[in-house]
Design a protein around this motif. Structure first.
Motif, PDB file in Angstrom:
ATOM      1  N   SER A 190       0.813  -1.199  -0.161  1.00  0.00           N
ATOM      2  CA  SER A 190       0.036   0.014   0.002  1.00  0.00           C
ATOM      3  C   SER A 190       1.053   1.387  -0.025  1.00  0.00           C
ATOM      4  O   SER A 190       0.587   2.255  -0.672  1.00  0.00           O
ATOM      5  CB  SER A 190      -1.154   0.152   1.146  1.00  0.00           C
ATOM      6  N   THR A 191       2.046   1.238   0.556  1.00  0.00           N
ATOM      7  CA  THR A 191       2.970   2.333   0.930  1.00  0.00           C
ATOM      8  C   THR A 191       3.610   2.706  -0.674  1.00  0.00           C
ATOM      9  O   THR A 191       3.825   3.773  -1.041  1.00  0.00           O
ATOM     10  CB  THR A 191       4.009   2.321   2.072  1.00  0.00           C
ATOM     11  N   LEU A 192       3.868   1.542  -1.196  1.00  0.00           N
ATOM     12  CA  LEU A 192       4.688   1.528  -2.503  1.00  0.00           C
ATOM     13  C   LEU A 192       3.933   2.033  -3.526  1.00  0.00           C
ATOM     14  O   LEU A 192       4.094   2.997  -4.509  1.00  0.00           O
ATOM     15  CB  LEU A 192       5.087   0.170  -2.936  1.00  0.00           C
ATOM     16  N   LEU A 193       2.515   1.668  -3.452  1.00  0.00           N
ATOM     17  CA  LEU A 193       1.493   2.253  -4.512  1.00  0.00           C
ATOM     18  C   LEU A 193       1.332   3.684  -4.378  1.00  0.00           C
ATOM     19  O   LEU A 193       1.329   4.490  -5.424  1.00  0.00           O
ATOM     20  CB  LEU A 193       0.149   1.645  -4.391  1.00  0.00           C
ATOM     21  N   PHE A 194       1.364   4.165  -3.023  1.00  0.00           N
ATOM     22  CA  PHE A 194       1.081   5.722  -2.924  1.00  0.00           C
ATOM     23  C   PHE A 194       2.312   6.555  -3.385  1.00  0.00           C
ATOM     24  O   PHE A 194       2.329   7.297  -3.949  1.00  0.00           O
ATOM     25  CB  PHE A 194       0.772   5.793  -1.236  1.00  0.00           C
ATOM     26  N   GLU A 195       3.297   5.888  -2.864  1.00  0.00           N
ATOM     27  CA  GLU A 195       4.755   6.539  -3.303  1.00  0.00           C
ATOM     28  C   GLU A 195       4.834   6.544  -4.720  1.00  0.00           C
ATOM     29  O   GLU A 195       5.440   7.558  -5.302  1.00  0.00           O
ATOM     30  CB  GLU A 195       5.913   5.824  -2.724  1.00  0.00           C
ATOM     31  N   ILE A 196       4.690   5.364  -5.489  1.00  0.00           N
ATOM     32  CA  ILE A 196       4.901   5.562  -7.001  1.00  0.00           C
ATOM     33  C   ILE A 196       3.826   6.726  -7.666  1.00  0.00           C
ATOM     34  O   ILE A 196       4.191   7.457  -8.565  1.00  0.00           O
ATOM     35  CB  ILE A 196       4.217   4.130  -7.679  1.00  0.00           C
ATOM     36  N   GLY A 197       2.550   6.918  -7.327  1.00  0.00           N
ATOM     37  CA  GLY A 197       1.736   7.635  -7.398  1.00  0.00           C
ATOM     38  C   GLY A 197       2.228   9.063  -7.105  1.00  0.00           C
ATOM     39  O   GLY A 197       1.967  10.049  -7.803  1.00  0.00           O
ATOM     40  N   ALA A 198       2.742   9.382  -5.951  1.00  0.00           N
ATOM     41  CA  ALA A 198       3.159  10.847  -5.518  1.00  0.00           C
ATOM     42  C   ALA A 198       4.576  11.027  -6.014  1.00  0.00           C
ATOM     43  O   ALA A 198       4.823  12.056  -6.330  1.00  0.00           O
ATOM     44  CB  ALA A 198       2.966  10.776  -4.004  1.00  0.00           C
ATOM     45  N   LEU A 199       5.300  10.283  -6.091  1.00  0.00           N
ATOM     46  CA  LEU A 199       6.858  10.331  -6.404  1.00  0.00           C
ATOM     47  C   LEU A 199       7.337   9.898  -7.635  1.00  0.00           C
ATOM     48  O   LEU A 199       8.563  10.396  -8.108  1.00  0.00           O
ATOM     49  CB  LEU A 199       7.878  10.053  -5.161  1.00  0.00           C
ATOM     50  N   LYS A 243      10.541   5.755 -10.705  1.00  0.00           N
ATOM     51  CA  LYS A 243      12.047   5.809 -10.937  1.00  0.00           C
ATOM     52  C   LYS A 243      12.459   6.155  -9.214  1.00  0.00           C
ATOM     53  O   LYS A 243      13.402   5.359  -8.885  1.00  0.00           O
ATOM     54  CB  LYS A 243      12.325   6.984 -11.623  1.00  0.00           C
ATOM     55  N   PHE A 244      11.789   6.925  -8.599  1.00  0.00           N
ATOM     56  CA  PHE A 244      12.164   7.293  -7.213  1.00  0.00           C
ATOM     57  C   PHE A 244      11.839   6.078  -6.332  1.00  0.00           C
ATOM     58  O   PHE A 244      12.879   5.549  -5.584  1.00  0.00           O
ATOM     59  CB  PHE A 244      11.488   8.495  -6.798  1.00  0.00           C
ATOM     60  N   THR A 245      10.889   5.449  -6.611  1.00  0.00           N
ATOM     61  CA  THR A 245      10.483   4.176  -5.860  1.00  0.00           C
ATOM     62  C   THR A 245      11.356   3.296  -6.046  1.00  0.00           C
ATOM     63  O   THR A 245      11.872   2.554  -5.054  1.00  0.00           O
ATOM     64  CB  THR A 245       8.994   3.951  -6.120  1.00  0.00           C
ATOM     65  N   ILE A 246      11.592   2.868  -7.002  1.00  0.00           N
ATOM     66  CA  ILE A 246      12.693   1.820  -7.421  1.00  0.00           C
ATOM     67  C   ILE A 246      13.987   1.988  -6.920  1.00  0.00           C
ATOM     68  O   ILE A 246      14.530   1.156  -6.170  1.00  0.00           O
ATOM     69  CB  ILE A 246      12.733   1.377  -8.763  1.00  0.00           C
ATOM     70  N   ALA A 247      14.460   3.475  -7.084  1.00  0.00           N
ATOM     71  CA  ALA A 247      15.657   3.814  -6.641  1.00  0.00           C
ATOM     72  C   ALA A 247      15.952   3.565  -5.005  1.00  0.00           C
ATOM     73  O   ALA A 247      16.920   3.143  -4.423  1.00  0.00           O
ATOM     74  CB  ALA A 247      16.088   5.116  -7.047  1.00  0.00           C
ATOM     75  N   ARG A 248      14.840   3.888  -4.222  1.00  0.00           N
ATOM     76  CA  ARG A 248      14.770   3.954  -3.012  1.00  0.00           C
ATOM     77  C   ARG A 248      14.582   2.295  -2.543  1.00  0.00           C
ATOM     78  O   ARG A 248      15.199   1.983  -1.587  1.00  0.00           O
ATOM     79  CB  ARG A 248      13.532   4.467  -2.268  1.00  0.00           C
ATOM     80  N   LEU A 289      16.186  -0.150  -4.155  1.00  0.00           N
ATOM     81  CA  LEU A 289      17.444  -0.613  -4.207  1.00  0.00           C
ATOM     82  C   LEU A 289      18.391  -0.336  -3.002  1.00  0.00           C
ATOM     83  O   LEU A 289      19.409  -1.166  -2.918  1.00  0.00           O
ATOM     84  CB  LEU A 289      17.969  -0.144  -5.691  1.00  0.00           C
ATOM     85  N   ILE A 290      17.911   0.863  -2.534  1.00  0.00           N
ATOM     86  CA  ILE A 290      18.874   1.190  -1.440  1.00  0.00           C
ATOM     87  C   ILE A 290      18.460   0.600  -0.108  1.00  0.00           C
ATOM     88  O   ILE A 290      19.018   0.149   0.371  1.00  0.00           O
ATOM     89  CB  ILE A 290      18.847   2.761  -1.060  1.00  0.00           C
ATOM     90  N   ASP A 291      16.940   0.485   0.041  1.00  0.00           N
ATOM     91  CA  ASP A 291      16.472   0.169   1.198  1.00  0.00           C
ATOM     92  C   ASP A 291      16.535  -1.475   1.617  1.00  0.00           C
ATOM     93  O   ASP A 291      16.593  -1.831   2.528  1.00  0.00           O
ATOM     94  CB  ASP A 291      14.879   0.575   1.308  1.00  0.00           C
ATOM     95  N   VAL A 292      16.244  -2.228   0.426  1.00  0.00           N
ATOM     96  CA  VAL A 292      16.181  -3.634   0.597  1.00  0.00           C
ATOM     97  C   VAL A 292      17.580  -4.229   1.194  1.00  0.00           C
ATOM     98  O   VAL A 292      17.373  -4.916   2.451  1.00  0.00           O
ATOM     99  CB  VAL A 292      15.627  -4.433  -0.696  1.00  0.00           C
ATOM    100  N   PRO A 293      18.677  -3.887   0.646  1.00  0.00           N
ATOM    101  CA  PRO A 293      19.847  -4.480   0.993  1.00  0.00           C
ATOM    102  C   PRO A 293      20.211  -3.805   2.424  1.00  0.00           C
ATOM    103  O   PRO A 293      20.582  -4.511   3.414  1.00  0.00           O
ATOM    104  CB  PRO A 293      20.941  -3.879   0.181  1.00  0.00           C
TER     105      PRO A 293
END
Length: 169
Positions: free
Chosen positions: A129-138, A141-146, A148-152
């Protein structure tokens, strides 16, 4: 007999907060009323979320044997345990405080501590749910970049915390 000293010690932070709110109300009625309205709203929200969460956790605790959790998320689970921690957090719903009762069940079921920390952090940064909101708002590209940093980062943090906690033991 009621032990007043125990009650005061157990609820000292609540009582201190309450006294501060009352003092603010005395000095500024509008701000004090805003504080109490916000507190009332938060309590109502918590009471609407926590009972269903507790019921589902009770069912999970009874229906899923400890052996399954230990096999798939326990000390020898490896990448599968990490993936399941992320998967459970990904589909989770609700605010962060709803994750803590679930965490208690994971601890009781013998889940590896690093997987528990990964689950808690993933709850914060990878919920669907947070990712869907983030993709819509930001934007995606930003969500995927975040991600790629957050998961590791979440995985590394889980193992660092696990190491530090076990080192102290």
């Amino acid at each position: 007999m009621i032990n007043i000293k125990f009650i005061l010690n157990r609820y000292k932070y609540f009582l201190i907060s309450l006294l501060i709110c009352i003092a603010i109300y005395i000095f500024d009625n509008n701000l004090g009323l805003d504080i109490f309205d916000s507190t009332k709203s938060n309590i109502i929200q918590m009471l609407s979320i926590l009972p269903p969460v507790m019921i589902l956790l009770g069912l999970l605790d009874v229906w899923v044997p400890r052996e399954y959790f230990m096999k798939y998320m326990g000390s020898n689970s490896g990448i599968l345990g990490i993936a399941l921690s992320f998967l459970i957090a990904f589909f989770a719903a609700g605010p962060m405080y709803a994750a803590f009762p679930f965490t208690a069940v994971l601890i009781k079921k013998g889940v590896k501590f690093s997987n528990i920390i990964i689950f808690l952090n993933a709850w914060c940064v990878t919920k669907f749910s947070t990712l869907l909101f983030e993709i819509g708002a930001l934007g995606y590209k930003f969500t995927i970049a975040r991600l790629l940093i957050d998961v590791p980062g979440v995985i590394i943090m889980g193992y660092i915390v696990d190491y530090l906690v076990n080192k102290k033991k």
